[in-house]
Design a protein around this motif. Structure first.
Motif, PDB file in Angstrom:
ATOM      1  N   LYS A  36       0.831  -1.202   0.000  1.00  0.00           N
ATOM      2  CA  LYS A  36       0.000   0.000   0.000  1.00  0.00           C
ATOM      3  C   LYS A  36       0.867   1.254   0.000  1.00  0.00           C
ATOM      4  N   ALA A  37       1.962   1.220   0.745  1.00  0.00           N
ATOM      5  CA  ALA A  37       2.870   2.369   0.788  1.00  0.00           C
ATOM      6  C   ALA A  37       3.519   2.600  -0.579  1.00  0.00           C
ATOM      7  N   ASP A  38       3.916   1.526  -1.240  1.00  0.00           N
ATOM      8  CA  ASP A  38       4.501   1.645  -2.580  1.00  0.00           C
ATOM      9  C   ASP A  38       3.515   2.293  -3.549  1.00  0.00           C
ATOM     10  N   GLN A  39       2.258   1.873  -3.465  1.00  0.00           N
ATOM     11  CA  GLN A  39       1.231   2.440  -4.342  1.00  0.00           C
ATOM     12  C   GLN A  39       1.037   3.922  -4.058  1.00  0.00           C
ATOM     13  N   GLY A  40       0.990   4.269  -2.782  1.00  0.00           N
ATOM     14  CA  GLY A  40       0.815   5.671  -2.404  1.00  0.00           C
ATOM     15  C   GLY A  40       1.966   6.537  -2.871  1.00  0.00           C
ATOM     16  N   GLY A  41       3.183   6.026  -2.727  1.00  0.00           N
ATOM     17  CA  GLY A  41       4.353   6.765  -3.180  1.00  0.00           C
ATOM     18  C   GLY A  41       4.350   6.971  -4.685  1.00  0.00           C
ATOM     19  N   SER A  42       3.941   5.949  -5.393  1.00  0.00           N
ATOM     20  CA  SER A  42       3.875   6.032  -6.845  1.00  0.00           C
ATOM     21  C   SER A  42       2.847   7.070  -7.289  1.00  0.00           C
ATOM     22  N   LYS A  43       1.698   7.062  -6.643  1.00  0.00           N
ATOM     23  CA  LYS A  43       0.646   8.021  -7.007  1.00  0.00           C
ATOM     24  C   LYS A  43       1.076   9.445  -6.682  1.00  0.00           C
ATOM     25  N   LEU A  44       1.816   9.611  -5.594  1.00  0.00           N
ATOM     26  CA  LEU A  44       2.327  10.930  -5.233  1.00  0.00           C
ATOM     27  C   LEU A  44       3.331  11.428  -6.275  1.00  0.00           C
ATOM     28  N   LYS A  45       4.207  10.537  -6.731  1.00  0.00           N
ATOM     29  CA  LYS A  45       5.170  10.902  -7.777  1.00  0.00           C
ATOM     30  C   LYS A  45       4.446  11.286  -9.063  1.00  0.00           C
ATOM     31  N   GLN A  46       3.410  10.525  -9.412  1.00  0.00           N
ATOM     32  CA  GLN A  46       2.647  10.819 -10.625  1.00  0.00           C
ATOM     33  C   GLN A  46       1.995  12.189 -10.524  1.00  0.00           C
TER      34      GLN A  46
END
Length: 57
Positions: A36-46
């Motif tokens: 879940k943290a990886d997904q959140g970080g990715s969405k933040l970068k996007q």
């Protein structure tokens, strides 16, 4: 946003979903949370890249 950045962010998001799914399947709460943290970080970068793109135009 450069195409390769989009691909990297999407790959990170998919990897996070896989980790989350494996964590759920194996009842590993730590792995699930990491996914879940990886997904959140990715969405933040996007989102950050989208903001940069908006100012370039």
């Amino acid at each position: 946003m450069a195409f390769d950045d989009k691909v990297d962010n999407k790959a990170e998001e998919i990897g996070g979903k896989v980790k989350e799914g494996v964590g759920k399947a194996t009842d590993d709460k730590s792995l699930e949370a990491e996914g879940k943290a990886d997904q959140g970080g990715s969405k933040l970068k996007q989102a950050g890249e989208n903001i940069k793109d908006a100012f370039k135009s």
